[in-house]
Design a protein around this motif. Sequence first.
Motif, PDB file in Angstrom:
ATOM      1  N   VAL A 284      54.674  31.909  21.010  1.00  0.00           N
ATOM      2  CA  VAL A 284      54.740  33.043  21.936  1.00  0.00           C
ATOM      3  C   VAL A 284      53.940  32.733  23.199  1.00  0.00           C
ATOM      4  O   VAL A 284      52.821  32.220  23.127  1.00  0.00           O
ATOM      5  N   THR A 285      54.542  33.028  24.334  1.00  0.00           N
ATOM      6  CA  THR A 285      53.833  32.915  25.611  1.00  0.00           C
ATOM      7  C   THR A 285      53.362  34.307  26.024  1.00  0.00           C
ATOM      8  O   THR A 285      54.174  35.240  26.131  1.00  0.00           O
ATOM      9  N   ILE A 286      52.069  34.450  26.235  1.00  0.00           N
ATOM     10  CA  ILE A 286      51.523  35.752  26.640  1.00  0.00           C
ATOM     11  C   ILE A 286      50.864  35.603  28.001  1.00  0.00           C
ATOM     12  O   ILE A 286      49.946  34.789  28.183  1.00  0.00           O
ATOM     13  N   ASN A 287      51.357  36.376  28.961  1.00  0.00           N
ATOM     14  CA  ASN A 287      50.806  36.388  30.313  1.00  0.00           C
ATOM     15  C   ASN A 287      50.052  37.694  30.528  1.00  0.00           C
ATOM     16  O   ASN A 287      50.595  38.772  30.284  1.00  0.00           O
ATOM     17  N   THR A 288      48.813  37.588  30.970  1.00  0.00           N
ATOM     18  CA  THR A 288      48.027  38.801  31.209  1.00  0.00           C
ATOM     19  C   THR A 288      47.571  38.838  32.659  1.00  0.00           C
ATOM     20  O   THR A 288      47.230  37.816  33.242  1.00  0.00           O
ATOM     21  N   SER A 289      47.611  40.045  33.211  1.00  0.00           N
ATOM     22  CA  SER A 289      47.135  40.255  34.579  1.00  0.00           C
ATOM     23  C   SER A 289      46.308  41.536  34.588  1.00  0.00           C
ATOM     24  O   SER A 289      46.857  42.648  34.637  1.00  0.00           O
ATOM     25  N   LEU A 329      50.451  43.727  32.048  1.00  0.00           N
ATOM     26  CA  LEU A 329      50.123  43.940  33.457  1.00  0.00           C
ATOM     27  C   LEU A 329      49.364  45.252  33.611  1.00  0.00           C
ATOM     28  O   LEU A 329      49.833  46.309  33.181  1.00  0.00           O
ATOM     29  N   VAL A 330      48.201  45.182  34.232  1.00  0.00           N
ATOM     30  CA  VAL A 330      47.372  46.370  34.439  1.00  0.00           C
ATOM     31  C   VAL A 330      47.261  46.641  35.935  1.00  0.00           C
ATOM     32  O   VAL A 330      46.952  45.748  36.722  1.00  0.00           O
ATOM     33  N   THR A 331      47.544  47.896  36.315  1.00  0.00           N
ATOM     34  CA  THR A 331      47.519  48.280  37.730  1.00  0.00           C
ATOM     35  C   THR A 331      46.654  49.530  37.898  1.00  0.00           C
ATOM     36  O   THR A 331      46.795  50.497  37.137  1.00  0.00           O
ATOM     37  N   LEU A 332      45.788  49.516  38.883  1.00  0.00           N
ATOM     38  CA  LEU A 332      44.955  50.679  39.173  1.00  0.00           C
ATOM     39  C   LEU A 332      45.734  51.653  40.039  1.00  0.00           C
ATOM     40  O   LEU A 332      46.219  51.304  41.118  1.00  0.00           O
ATOM     41  N   LEU A 333      45.867  52.893  39.573  1.00  0.00           N
ATOM     42  CA  LEU A 333      46.448  53.965  40.374  1.00  0.00           C
ATOM     43  C   LEU A 333      45.282  54.752  40.974  1.00  0.00           C
ATOM     44  O   LEU A 333      44.222  54.196  41.201  1.00  0.00           O
ATOM     45  N   GLU A 334      45.446  56.038  41.213  1.00  0.00           N
ATOM     46  CA  GLU A 334      44.361  56.784  41.855  1.00  0.00           C
ATOM     47  C   GLU A 334      43.167  56.981  40.927  1.00  0.00           C
ATOM     48  O   GLU A 334      42.073  56.482  41.191  1.00  0.00           O
TER      49      GLU A 334
END
Length: 410
Positions: A284-289, A329-334
């Motif tokens: 398994v290939t796991i990409n984290t951001s 993938l982790v993204t900061l919202l408000e």
Amino acid sequence: NEDKFVRADGSIQWIMWDVRPWYRADDSIGGLIISSSDITHIKERDAEKLKNESILNETNEVARIGTWEVDLKHNRVIWSSITKEIHEVPHDYIPDLNTAINFYKEGESRNLTTAKVNDAILHGIPYEIEVELVTMQGNQVWCRAIGKAEFSNGVCTRLYGVFQDISERKKSEERQQLLLNIANKQNESLRSFAHIVSHNLRSHASNISMLIDAISKDFPEITQNTFVQLLSKASNNLFDTIANLQEIVRGTATQKESLVAIQLQQPLETALTGIRGLITQHQVTINTSIPPNTWVMGILPYLDSIFLNLITNAIKYRSPKRKVTIDVLVTLLEQEYQIRVTDNGLGIDLAKHEKRIFGLHETFHGNTDAKGIGLFITKHQIESMGGRIEVESTVDVGSTFTFYLKKAAT
């Protein structure tokens, strides 16, 4: 007399007129006096009043609201048609001041009503109560009763108010209370079960740890083996998970007030370490951001479990047509973080299963070992931390599970 006329422009005009004779000095009729006045505004006002009364009556009918009045000067009781329907009496029924109290169920309802009516008559205190009636047909009905007093020269001369049939609401409340009691009993059973499971797991985990330690002492060189190192880490993680489970069972980590700041990388790494063997086995290939310094408000064992469930599901339901790739993938919202876990697996037919995705014991791919528990638990854990979860999926393309957690103040 009065009559309606249609003007040339099509509008309506109401005219009231009066015709009277006038008399000469010898008392003979000399002619007629005709007077007229435009009463259109009066007719329009009357029509509007009738319309409003009709709407009010229809509203009362739907809401099961009736009016009542007690004339203390003449010892007379007046009930509207809806009030008579609530009491299940004929429409020509004439209520009696001395016996009307008997419609209230004997005991608490009758005593409460008597006390409130006396307070209204003696002290002018209005009331609003919920009581049970026993109708003329012997049926029990829950009613909301509102009453006010009217005074003249310091003496109560009139009581008036409304009755509303609230039986359906009361039945709904009773059903909700019943379901709540059942849920509480089930929760108590689950807590007892969790106590037993966590205790037994701890015993087995302790045995595994001691065996690893014993082997390491007798064969020191084996500690350099990658799989033994992974086994040791998995054993330690199992101890931590059991400890956290015991904390949750005790109720110390289940409330939103108990949320703590957690660096998101930590539970993700814990989950990946725990299934490193599975990842290696299936290539398994796991990409984290994950942005640096990403802190969320959460419960650590819940986050461990969430990542573990979503990633193991992605591996379990992989496509035989391609190697497994999982992106985190982790993204900061408000004021919150959006965490997306995307795979290129079998996917789910949302047209058929969207409403069942997070249901208990729901499975979608026909796997004999599928239990349909993981996503149910995941959704519950995320919502317990004040978050929410969504899913996007296409058959034979893959799935994306997106969940949101509150940003921690750092």
